[in-house]
Design a protein around this motif. Structure first.
Motif, PDB file in Angstrom:
ATOM      1  N   HIS A   1       4.997   1.289  -6.324  1.00 47.82           N
ATOM      2  CA  HIS A   1       4.743  -0.196  -5.955  1.00 47.82           C
ATOM      3  C   HIS A   1       5.168  -0.785  -4.578  1.00 47.82           C
ATOM      4  CE1 HIS A   1       3.559  -4.259  -6.468  1.00 47.82           C
ATOM      5  NE2 HIS A   1       4.682  -4.695  -6.288  1.00 47.82           N
ATOM      6  N   GLU A   2       6.150   0.011  -4.160  1.00 43.17           N
ATOM      7  CA  GLU A   2       6.715  -0.355  -2.746  1.00 43.17           C
ATOM      8  C   GLU A   2       5.782   0.024  -1.786  1.00 43.17           C
ATOM      9  OE1 GLU A   2       9.377  -2.371  -0.498  1.00 43.17           O
ATOM     10  OE2 GLU A   2       9.414  -2.349  -2.544  1.00 43.17           O
ATOM     11  N   MET A   3       5.151   1.264  -1.733  1.00 42.82           N
ATOM     12  CA  MET A   3       4.090   1.717  -1.050  1.00 42.82           C
ATOM     13  C   MET A   3       2.823   1.066  -1.130  1.00 42.82           C
ATOM     14  SD  MET A   3       4.672   5.823  -1.091  1.00 42.82           S
ATOM     15  CE  MET A   3       4.558   5.913  -2.810  1.00 42.82           C
ATOM     16  N   PHE A   4       2.568   0.863  -2.101  1.00 43.48           N
ATOM     17  CA  PHE A   4       1.204   0.071  -2.400  1.00 43.48           C
ATOM     18  C   PHE A   4       1.141  -1.316  -2.135  1.00 43.48           C
ATOM     19  CE2 PHE A   4      -0.413   3.302  -6.335  1.00 43.48           C
ATOM     20  CZ  PHE A   4      -0.233   4.035  -5.214  1.00 43.48           C
ATOM     21  N   LYS A   5       2.195  -1.927  -1.903  1.00 49.13           N
ATOM     22  CA  LYS A   5       1.963  -3.307  -1.608  1.00 49.13           C
ATOM     23  C   LYS A   5       1.701  -3.495  -0.247  1.00 49.13           C
ATOM     24  CE  LYS A   5       6.806  -4.620  -0.960  1.00 49.13           C
ATOM     25  NZ  LYS A   5       8.191  -5.415  -1.441  1.00 49.13           N
ATOM     26  N   VAL A   6       1.773  -2.752   0.579  1.00 48.83           N
ATOM     27  CA  VAL A   6       1.413  -2.570   1.996  1.00 48.83           C
ATOM     28  C   VAL A   6      -0.051  -1.849   2.214  1.00 48.83           C
ATOM     29  CG1 VAL A   6       3.830  -3.287   2.946  1.00 48.83           C
ATOM     30  CG2 VAL A   6       2.986  -0.768   2.749  1.00 48.83           C
ATOM     31  N   MET A   7      -0.432  -1.234   1.181  1.00 44.91           N
ATOM     32  CA  MET A   7      -1.988  -0.511   1.241  1.00 44.91           C
ATOM     33  C   MET A   7      -3.106  -1.126   0.773  1.00 44.91           C
ATOM     34  SD  MET A   7      -0.512   3.268   0.255  1.00 44.91           S
ATOM     35  CE  MET A   7       0.444   4.205   0.751  1.00 44.91           C
ATOM     36  N   THR A   8      -4.220  -0.829   1.457  1.00 43.94           N
ATOM     37  CA  THR A   8      -5.169  -1.367   0.495  1.00 43.94           C
ATOM     38  C   THR A   8      -5.532  -0.521  -0.835  1.00 43.94           C
ATOM     39  OG1 THR A   8      -6.952   0.222   1.604  1.00 43.94           O
ATOM     40  CG2 THR A   8      -6.554  -1.918   2.907  1.00 43.94           C
ATOM     41  N   LEU A   9      -6.569  -0.978  -1.862  1.00 44.58           N
ATOM     42  CA  LEU A   9      -6.921  -0.313  -2.890  1.00 44.58           C
ATOM     43  C   LEU A   9      -7.492   0.932  -2.675  1.00 44.58           C
ATOM     44  CD1 LEU A   9      -6.568  -0.327  -6.033  1.00 44.58           C
ATOM     45  CD2 LEU A   9      -8.592  -1.552  -5.969  1.00 44.58           C
ATOM     46  N   PRO A  10      -8.536   1.193  -1.765  1.00 47.83           N
ATOM     47  CA  PRO A  10      -8.678   2.570  -1.526  1.00 47.83           C
ATOM     48  C   PRO A  10      -7.782   3.418  -1.016  1.00 47.83           C
ATOM     49  CG  PRO A  10     -10.562   0.876  -0.723  1.00 47.83           C
ATOM     50  CD  PRO A  10      -9.209  -0.009  -1.262  1.00 47.83           C
ATOM     51  N   ASP A  11      -6.929   2.952  -0.232  1.00 43.66           N
ATOM     52  CA  ASP A  11      -5.722   3.740   0.321  1.00 43.66           C
ATOM     53  C   ASP A  11      -4.860   4.196  -0.870  1.00 43.66           C
ATOM     54  OD1 ASP A  11      -6.831   3.505   3.070  1.00 43.66           O
ATOM     55  OD2 ASP A  11      -5.553   2.250   3.717  1.00 43.66           O
ATOM     56  N   SER A  12      -4.466   3.143  -1.755  1.00 40.82           N
ATOM     57  CA  SER A  12      -3.562   3.549  -2.796  1.00 40.82           C
ATOM     58  C   SER A  12      -4.161   4.532  -3.642  1.00 40.82           C
ATOM     59  CB  SER A  12      -3.482   2.308  -3.663  1.00 40.82           C
ATOM     60  OG  SER A  12      -2.884   1.492  -2.813  1.00 40.82           O
TER      61      SER A  12
END
Length: 216
Positions: free
Chosen positions: A40-51
């Motif tokens: 979650h720490e990584m994903f909260k600064v990513m777009t959904l496609p990037d995640s």
């Protein structure tokens, strides 16, 4: 000041916990060997496609990133459609801005379906001139492209005419470095950055009830 760009998750909506739960549910479903907090720490600064690309490359090479993206999107969509609330005071602040003639838009790392579904259900979508997503802009908020596109679509002649409201430190730094005025909005997801944001931004707001101060 005639223009405002609003982030959605953590700024307009009390929704950051939704994505924490989505990440946790996805990890549990596929029994991925990664702590939910780390993801979650990584994903909260990513777009959904990037995640989705990250999960595909590092944990699920057998599943196409498009499929991962669709599944995560569906998990989140249900929450936006039925449950996620506005933050306290947001409706009242938006209505004041609208009455004052300020032209507003939403710039979100969430997908358009999530943005429009939630804001329409909550009765505030029509207060915004348009919605722009990071996916549509071609980059996340670590790059200024989405803010520049929004400023142009709003009709601003200069970035300094526009205030960016966001809770995320990386987004606010990007906007500030690009010449926008910035308003940091408190959210528990970025509570550890309060001191930094108070020094960086033109405004720091603990709640939406304080937002109309910019009209004075």
């Amino acid at each position: 000041m005639n223009y405002i760009i609003f982030d959605m998750d953590g700024t307009l909506l009390d929704s950051m916990s939704v994505w924490e739960q989505v990440d946790r549910n996805y990890i549990e479903k596929y029994r991925l060997d990664v702590p939910p907090e780390k993801l979650h720490e990584m994903f909260k600064v990513m777009t959904l496609p990037d995640s989705a690309d990250y999960l595909h490359k590092n944990y699920q090479p057998e599943i196409p990133p498009e499929q991962i993206c669709r599944e995560i999107e569906e998990m989140g969509r249900r929450e936006y459609e039925y449950n996620v609330p506005l933050k306290d005071g947001v409706r009242e602040a938006l209505e004041q801005f609208h009455q004052a003639g300020i032209r507003m838009c939403v710039a979100s790392a969430s997908e358009r379906i999530h943005v429009e579904t939630a804001l329409r259900r909550l009765g505030v979508l029509d207060l915004f001139a348009f919605v722009r997503t990071c996916t549509e802009a071609g980059s996340g908020k670590e790059q200024p492209e989405i803010f520049r596109q929004c400023a142009q679509l709003l009709g601003a002649q200069d970035c300094g005419e526009v205030i960016v409201f966001d809770d995320a430190s990386h987004a606010l730094k990007t906007a500030k470095d690009a010449g926008f005025r910035t308003a940091a909005v408190y959210d528990s997801a970025f509570a550890q950055d309060e001191k930094y944001l108070r020094g960086l931004c033109d405004y720091y707001f603990s709640s939406a009830w304080e937002w109309p101060q910019i009209l004075r």
